[in-house]
Design a protein around this motif. Sequence first.
Motif: not given
Length: 294
Positions: A37-38, A40-45, A177-179, A198-199
């Motif tokens: 999930a993290v 996949a959220a790479g661009p937002a991060l 940031v969607l996880l 989240q961590k």
Amino acid sequence: MLLNTEQAHPDHPQLDRYDTATLVDALAADQACAAEAVRAAGPALAQAVDAAAARLREGGRLVYAGAGTSGRLGLLDSVELHPTFSWPHERALALLAGGEGALYRAVEGAEDSREGGAADIAAAGVGALDVVLLLAASGGTPYALGAAEAARARGALTVGFANNPGAPLLAACEVGVLLDTGPEVISGSTRLKAGTAQKIALNTFSSAVMVKLHKVYGNLMVDVQASNAKLVKRALRLTMLASGADEAAASAALAASGSRVKLAIVMLKAGLGAEAAQARLEAAGGSIEAALRR
């Protein structure tokens, strides 16, 4: 509509009947979804890292705000920044619904207070250079939403972390940031893979920001605080690795630099005394690489 994080996991309807080995495997295996999930959220991060680094270079603070497990994870990330990267204590602030007492036990109703979130942001004096990280697995916690609204009104950069698609918190923040971790093995227990995601996301975000702020040289943690015996040894090892100096030379440079690894590295590689090396580092914005080019 039932949130993804609240739904029953379709693969484990008889979890309570598993033998111990199967139970442990099911719980551990499901955690792998957190890392996915993290990623996949790479661009937002990445967007959040670049936006945050720009404000922090100008003197802004990192402010974490959340309730329950999410709030505690924010606190954990905030306190780890000083020993790891020498990030000033006063520039990493954690706001937890219910205050310090909520660290150890739930404070009834605190997470349901939108006004409480806004009040904590105001009390912290959040301003336009600050970066406020809002954390809520559900993405709809009133405390986090109130904090997001108040922080954004004050001009701060707001970054929301939530584990459900379409969560209000994602829309309330400048960067969402969607996880998307889906249902938990134990239905609704977001201290499991939602909390793990989240961590991981906070580790990724804050570490990437610190790299952008020149707290890392190559892949070496060169702004470490040598505050105990273990870290003193680590500082020596890092100085030797980064400079190529032997133990005696690295130890001497660290002693002359006040145990500041970055400064010792510049001293050794540029053949400078502590004062001249410090001036170079300051002129280079804290970048060892840029300081060595001068």
